[in-house]
Scaffold this active site. Structure first.
Site, mmCIF file in Angstrom:
data_model
loop_
_atom_site.group_PDB
_atom_site.id
_atom_site.type_symbol
_atom_site.label_atom_id
_atom_site.label_comp_id
_atom_site.label_asym_id
_atom_site.label_seq_id
_atom_site.Cartn_x
_atom_site.Cartn_y
_atom_site.Cartn_z
ATOM 1 N N ARG A 24 26.396 33.947 48.278
ATOM 2 C CA ARG A 24 27.623 33.190 48.560
ATOM 3 C C ARG A 24 27.307 31.741 48.853
ATOM 4 O O ARG A 24 27.980 31.095 49.642
ATOM 5 C CB ARG A 24 28.382 33.822 49.731
ATOM 6 C CG ARG A 24 28.852 35.202 49.406
ATOM 7 C CD ARG A 24 30.026 35.679 50.222
ATOM 8 N NE ARG A 24 30.230 37.075 49.880
ATOM 9 C CZ ARG A 24 29.727 38.078 50.592
ATOM 10 N NH1 ARG A 24 29.094 37.856 51.714
ATOM 11 N NH2 ARG A 24 29.916 39.314 50.172
ATOM 12 N N CYS B 168 26.016 30.651 59.079
ATOM 13 C CA CYS B 168 24.946 31.608 59.351
ATOM 14 C C CYS B 168 23.956 30.922 60.276
ATOM 15 O O CYS B 168 23.911 29.698 60.324
ATOM 16 C CB CYS B 168 24.206 31.988 58.072
ATOM 17 S SG CYS B 168 25.247 32.864 56.924
ATOM 18 N N CYS C 101 19.742 31.399 53.887
ATOM 19 C CA CYS C 101 18.751 31.968 52.987
ATOM 20 C C CYS C 101 18.810 31.213 51.668
ATOM 21 O O CYS C 101 19.896 30.961 51.152
ATOM 22 C CB CYS C 101 19.052 33.438 52.737
ATOM 23 S SG CYS C 101 19.325 34.339 54.261
ATOM 24 N N ARG D 95 38.206 50.069 50.583
ATOM 25 C CA ARG D 95 37.558 49.199 51.564
ATOM 26 C C ARG D 95 37.724 47.731 51.203
ATOM 27 O O ARG D 95 37.846 47.384 50.030
ATOM 28 C CB ARG D 95 36.079 49.550 51.707
ATOM 29 C CG ARG D 95 35.290 49.577 50.408
ATOM 30 C CD ARG D 95 34.100 50.523 50.596
ATOM 31 N NE ARG D 95 33.163 50.514 49.472
ATOM 32 C CZ ARG D 95 33.349 51.181 48.344
ATOM 33 N NH1 ARG D 95 34.474 51.854 48.138
ATOM 34 N NH2 ARG D 95 32.428 51.150 47.408
ATOM 35 N N TYR E 138 37.216 47.307 45.844
ATOM 36 C CA TYR E 138 37.067 48.759 45.741
ATOM 37 C C TYR E 138 38.289 49.430 46.369
ATOM 38 O O TYR E 138 38.905 48.860 47.266
ATOM 39 C CB TYR E 138 35.787 49.206 46.456
ATOM 40 C CG TYR E 138 34.534 48.556 45.910
ATOM 41 C CD1 TYR E 138 33.935 49.042 44.753
ATOM 42 C CD2 TYR E 138 33.978 47.439 46.523
ATOM 43 C CE1 TYR E 138 32.788 48.447 44.241
ATOM 44 C CE2 TYR E 138 32.827 46.840 46.011
ATOM 45 C CZ TYR E 138 32.239 47.344 44.878
ATOM 46 O OH TYR E 138 31.117 46.764 44.367
ATOM 47 N N ASP F 20 25.006 44.117 41.321
ATOM 48 C CA ASP F 20 26.413 43.785 41.522
ATOM 49 C C ASP F 20 26.808 43.047 40.249
ATOM 50 O O ASP F 20 26.462 41.873 40.064
ATOM 51 C CB ASP F 20 26.592 42.930 42.782
ATOM 52 C CG ASP F 20 27.904 43.228 43.473
ATOM 53 O OD1 ASP F 20 28.842 43.674 42.772
ATOM 54 O OD2 ASP F 20 28.006 43.013 44.689
HETATM 55 C C1 PLP Z 1 29.568 45.348 48.765
HETATM 56 C C2 PLP Z 1 30.996 45.302 48.925
HETATM 57 C C3 PLP Z 1 31.668 46.306 49.636
HETATM 58 C C4 PLP Z 1 30.942 47.489 50.247
HETATM 59 O O1 PLP Z 1 30.423 48.308 49.268
HETATM 60 P P1 PLP Z 1 29.605 49.653 49.617
HETATM 61 O O2 PLP Z 1 29.051 50.096 48.324
HETATM 62 O O3 PLP Z 1 30.593 50.608 50.205
HETATM 63 O O4 PLP Z 1 28.576 49.271 50.627
HETATM 64 C C5 PLP Z 1 33.034 46.213 49.732
HETATM 65 N N1 PLP Z 1 33.729 45.192 49.152
HETATM 66 C C6 PLP Z 1 33.111 44.231 48.459
HETATM 67 C C7 PLP Z 1 33.932 43.162 47.827
HETATM 68 C C8 PLP Z 1 31.731 44.232 48.329
HETATM 69 O O5 PLP Z 1 31.105 43.278 47.643
HETATM 70 S S1 SF4 Z 2 22.239 35.823 52.542
HETATM 71 FE FE1 SF4 Z 2 23.766 34.160 52.758
HETATM 72 S S2 SF4 Z 2 25.397 35.036 54.026
HETATM 73 FE FE2 SF4 Z 2 23.584 36.338 54.289
HETATM 74 S S3 SF4 Z 2 22.530 35.528 56.104
HETATM 75 FE FE3 SF4 Z 2 21.618 34.549 54.310
HETATM 76 S S4 SF4 Z 2 22.743 32.650 54.047
HETATM 77 FE FE4 SF4 Z 2 23.973 33.935 55.399
#
Ligand code: PLP
Ligand code: SF4
Length: 347
Positions: free
Chosen positions: A111, A102, A106, A93, A90, A307
């Site tokens: 990921r 972790c 989960c 950010r 984006y 997403d």
């Molecule tokens: C989710 C995400 C963000 C943050 O997105 P917001 O909509 O501002 O919460 C930034 N970079 C990446 C690559 C993301 O997946």
């Molecule tokens: S969703 Fe994935 S990255 Fe997030 S706390 Fe759970 S295992 Fe860790």
């Protein structure tokens, strides 16, 4: 962290585990790791083999089933990665993945291609390159620390990272994504918070998926974060058999605002490999959210987003409330499905 449950044998000591399931878990563990904190394991109801807590923590043989639509990296994070550990998708950010570790893994993790595969944290070289990238890119005003879970790292290590980011004038806010308040609430110590407080503005997002995760311990962890002056949001994933019912979501969202956590996003479960059994049809999520908005406090309602696979980014999935629009007025349907008009200003 030391006492996490990582083998089927250990798990069998704390929850009833039929031999067949134990064998299946062992098979699954050859591919994906398991780690359950003693605290989270204590929330598993031994008499409820299908409990939402258990489904998020205990591997299922269905994880080995690859659906035709499954992808290893559905969000194309690797393609948008200019340096190790950074994802810049984006304009303003970046996502900064500090570790693959972790406290709990989960079962539905997006990921999972990297999380839990190895205990990796960025080394000094990679960190320097990432900081260099952020320094050169003046448009980056928001850095989101995630992983893995940044709170598995020591306070000292984290402080070095945050301090360095704070020294970059164009970085306005630092965000942390962590599931620690939900799965290892005792990690939210006074020491951690007094460190974070020095580097405001910091925002934190956590990850509750079910009202049963709101316990006196997790509530206290969240309240401590908010008391430190850090706004705390929540990102949930819509998961089949865990939280895919309107009344469960309402209990989750209203429970969160009671512990001063603001529901931020509800994610459609993505296309990561081996989590097909958690996915729900998009139309069901949209319909549920339609039956939630307007019925509970506005700030208790998160945005339902997908997403988009292929690296499309987070995109709201909402039913259109607009029925008709012309240069004089907008006709809209409200939460009860009734029509109302909003006239445009006369020009
Ligand atoms: C989710 C995400 C963000 C943050 O997105 P917001 O909509 O501002 O919460 C930034 N970079 C990446 C690559 C993301 O997946
Ligand atoms: S969703 Fe994935 S990255 Fe997030 S706390 Fe759970 S295992 Fe860790």
């Amino acid at each position: 962290m030391h006492n996490r449950i990582t083998t089927a044998e250990q798990l069998a000591k704390v929850v009833p585990l039929p031999d067949k399931e134990q064998a299946e878990i062992e098979q699954c563990l050859r591919r994906f790791r398991m780690a359950i904190t003693p605290y989270y394991a204590s929330l598993i109801d031994p008499n409820q083999p299908d409990s939402p807590i258990r489904k998020q923590a205990v591997p299922s043989i269905r994880e080995l089933q690859v659906d035709p639509c499954d992808q290893t990296d559905p969000l194309c994070e690797d393609r948008y990665s200019p340096e190790n550990g950074l994802v810049h998708r984006y304009p303003d950010r970046v996502l900064f993945l500090l570790t693959h570790q972790c406290s709990m893994y989960c079962r539905h993790c997006t990921r999972r291609r990297m999380v839990g595969c190895e205990d990796f944290s960025l080394g000094a070289d990679d960190l320097d390159k990432a900081f260099g990238y952020i320094e050169r890119h003046q448009e980056v005003r928001d850095v989101l620390l995630s992983g893995g879970d940044p709170f598995v790292l020591s306070d000292e290590w984290l402080e070095k990272v945050i301090q360095r980011l704070r020294s970059i004038p164009h970085v306005e806010i630092i965000r942390i994504g962590t599931r620690t308040p939900v799965v290892l609430p005792m990690r939210i110590t006074d020491h951690l918070l007094s460190m974070l407080k020095k580097y405001q503005p910091i925002w934190i997002n956590t990850h509750f998926n079910h009202p049963d995760e709101i316990t006196p311990d997790s509530a206290r962890a969240c309240e401590k974060i908010v008391d430190a002056g850090i706004p705390l949001g929540n990102q949930s994933v819509l998961l089949r058999g865990v939280n895919d019912r309107r009344d469960t979501l309402i209990r989750l969202f209203t429970g969160l605002v009671q512990i001063r956590v603001r529901p931020y996003y509800l994610y459609q479960c993505d296309l990561s490999s081996g989590i097909g059994h958690f996915r729900t049809p998009v139309a069901e999520g949209i319909e549920m959210m339609k039956q939630i908005r307007g019925y509970i406090s506005g700030f208790a309602v998160p945005e339902f987003v997908i997403d988009l696979p292929g690296g499309g980014g987070k995109t709201p999935a909402s039913m259109d409330y607009i029925v008709h629009m012309d240069n004089r007025e907008t006709v809209m349907k409200n939460f009860e499905g009734k029509q109302y008009r909003y006239p445009d200003p006369l020009r």
